[in-house]
Scaffold this active site. Structure first.
Site, short mmCIF file in Angstrom:
data_model
loop_
_atom_site.label_atom_id
_atom_site.label_comp_id
_atom_site.label_asym_id
_atom_site.label_seq_id
_atom_site.Cartn_x
_atom_site.Cartn_y
_atom_site.Cartn_z
N ASP A 195 33.13 42.80 44.57
CA ASP A 195 31.97 42.85 43.68
C ASP A 195 30.76 42.20 44.37
O ASP A 195 30.80 41.01 44.70
CB ASP A 195 32.33 42.08 42.40
CG ASP A 195 31.27 42.23 41.33
OD1 ASP A 195 30.16 42.71 41.64
OD2 ASP A 195 31.55 41.85 40.18
N CYS A 236 26.61 48.62 40.21
CA CYS A 236 26.61 48.32 41.65
C CYS A 236 27.57 49.24 42.40
O CYS A 236 27.16 50.23 43.01
CB CYS A 236 26.98 46.85 41.91
SG CYS A 236 25.83 45.66 41.17
N ARG A 237 28.87 48.93 42.38
CA ARG A 237 29.82 49.65 43.23
C ARG A 237 30.02 51.11 42.82
O ARG A 237 29.98 51.99 43.67
CB ARG A 237 31.18 48.93 43.21
CG ARG A 237 31.13 47.58 43.89
CD ARG A 237 32.36 46.75 43.57
NE ARG A 237 32.37 46.33 42.16
CZ ARG A 237 33.36 45.69 41.58
NH1 ARG A 237 34.46 45.42 42.26
NH2 ARG A 237 33.27 45.32 40.31
N SER A 238 30.24 51.35 41.51
CA SER A 238 30.57 52.74 41.15
C SER A 238 29.39 53.71 41.24
O SER A 238 29.59 54.85 41.67
CB SER A 238 31.29 52.83 39.80
OG SER A 238 30.54 52.30 38.75
N CYS A 295 34.01 50.79 38.18
CA CYS A 295 33.96 49.37 38.53
C CYS A 295 33.77 48.58 37.24
O CYS A 295 34.07 49.11 36.15
CB CYS A 295 32.87 49.08 39.56
SG CYS A 295 31.19 49.40 38.98
N ASN A 342 29.31 49.22 36.27
CA ASN A 342 28.72 50.56 36.51
C ASN A 342 27.25 50.47 36.91
O ASN A 342 26.46 51.37 36.59
CB ASN A 342 28.92 51.48 35.29
CG ASN A 342 28.64 52.97 35.58
OD1 ASN A 342 28.25 53.71 34.69
ND2 ASN A 342 28.82 53.41 36.81
P1 4NP Z 1 29.73 46.31 39.45
O1 4NP Z 1 29.07 44.85 39.55
O2 4NP Z 1 31.04 46.14 38.70
O3 4NP Z 1 29.96 46.69 40.88
O4 4NP Z 1 28.74 47.20 38.73
C1 4NP Z 1 28.81 44.04 38.45
C2 4NP Z 1 27.72 44.28 37.66
C3 4NP Z 1 27.42 43.43 36.60
C4 4NP Z 1 28.25 42.35 36.34
C5 4NP Z 1 29.35 42.13 37.13
C6 4NP Z 1 29.64 42.97 38.18
N1 4NP Z 1 27.93 41.47 35.30
O5 4NP Z 1 28.61 40.41 35.17
O6 4NP Z 1 27.00 41.74 34.50
#
Ligand code: 4NP
Length: 161
Positions: free
Chosen positions: A123, A12-14, A7, A10
């Site tokens: 997201d 949340c989703r992954s 994702c 790294n």
């Molecule tokens: P992820 O979510 O891609 O599912 O891990 C996010 C985590 C952090 C950020 C964006 C999306 N960020 O902007 O820091």
């Protein structure tokens, strides 16, 4: 068989996807499948998953608290059979990083797994608990479908897309 869930951050989703996959793989005793996760960004490298993701996975009986963020790298395309991307941006970033011969290893996870209805894992980072729950529902469905897909693999080892 080596799978890498990808994702953006790294955190949340992954990591939730990695946890859901690990749980299915352990349940089915499929020790020939290994799983890791990474982010197309390095913003959260070295960090544990977002506490909301940890709490969400825990509500579903999965502990992801020991996972640590890392950035996707070109070498991953030599190590992993499939780079399972959460959304279209992740897929485009991953393919841009890929060596030519391995570009097709990066896929959009939900359609690749055969999930009907949803194409991407949205997201949840700027959302609330219900957004994390929705992400969990999608990655858990994708994890189950992934295991089913890999169990259907024919003797050639080539998985039809
Ligand atoms: P992820 O979510 O891609 O599912 O891990 C996010 C985590 C952090 C950020 C964006 C999306 N960020 O902007 O820091």
């Amino acid at each position: 068989m080596k799978l890498l869930v990808v994702c953006l951050g790294n955190i949340c989703r992954s990591p939730m996807g990695e946890g859901a996959l690990r749980a299915r793989i352990a349940q089915e005793r499929l020790d020939w499948i290994s799983v890791d996760s990474a982010g197309t960004s390095g913003w959260h490298a070295g960090e544990p998953p977002d506490r909301r993701a940890v709490a969400c996975a825990r509500r579903h009986g999965v502990d992801i608290s020991s996972l640590r963020g890392r950035q996707l790298r070109r070498e991953d395309f030599f190590d992993f059979d499939y780079i399972l991307c959460a959304d279209h941006d992740n897929l485009a970033e991953a393919r841009a990083l890929a060596p030519e011969h391995a570009r097709e290893r990066a896929v959009l996870w939900l359609p690749w797994a055969g999930i009907a209805g949803a194409t991407v894992v949205p997201d949840p980072y700027y959302g609330g608990q219900e957004d994390f729950e929705q992400s969990w529902a999608l990655v858990d469905a994708a994890a189950r479908a992934t295991v089913q897909r890999l169990l259907r693999r024919d003797d050639s080892g080539i998985i039809p897309t």
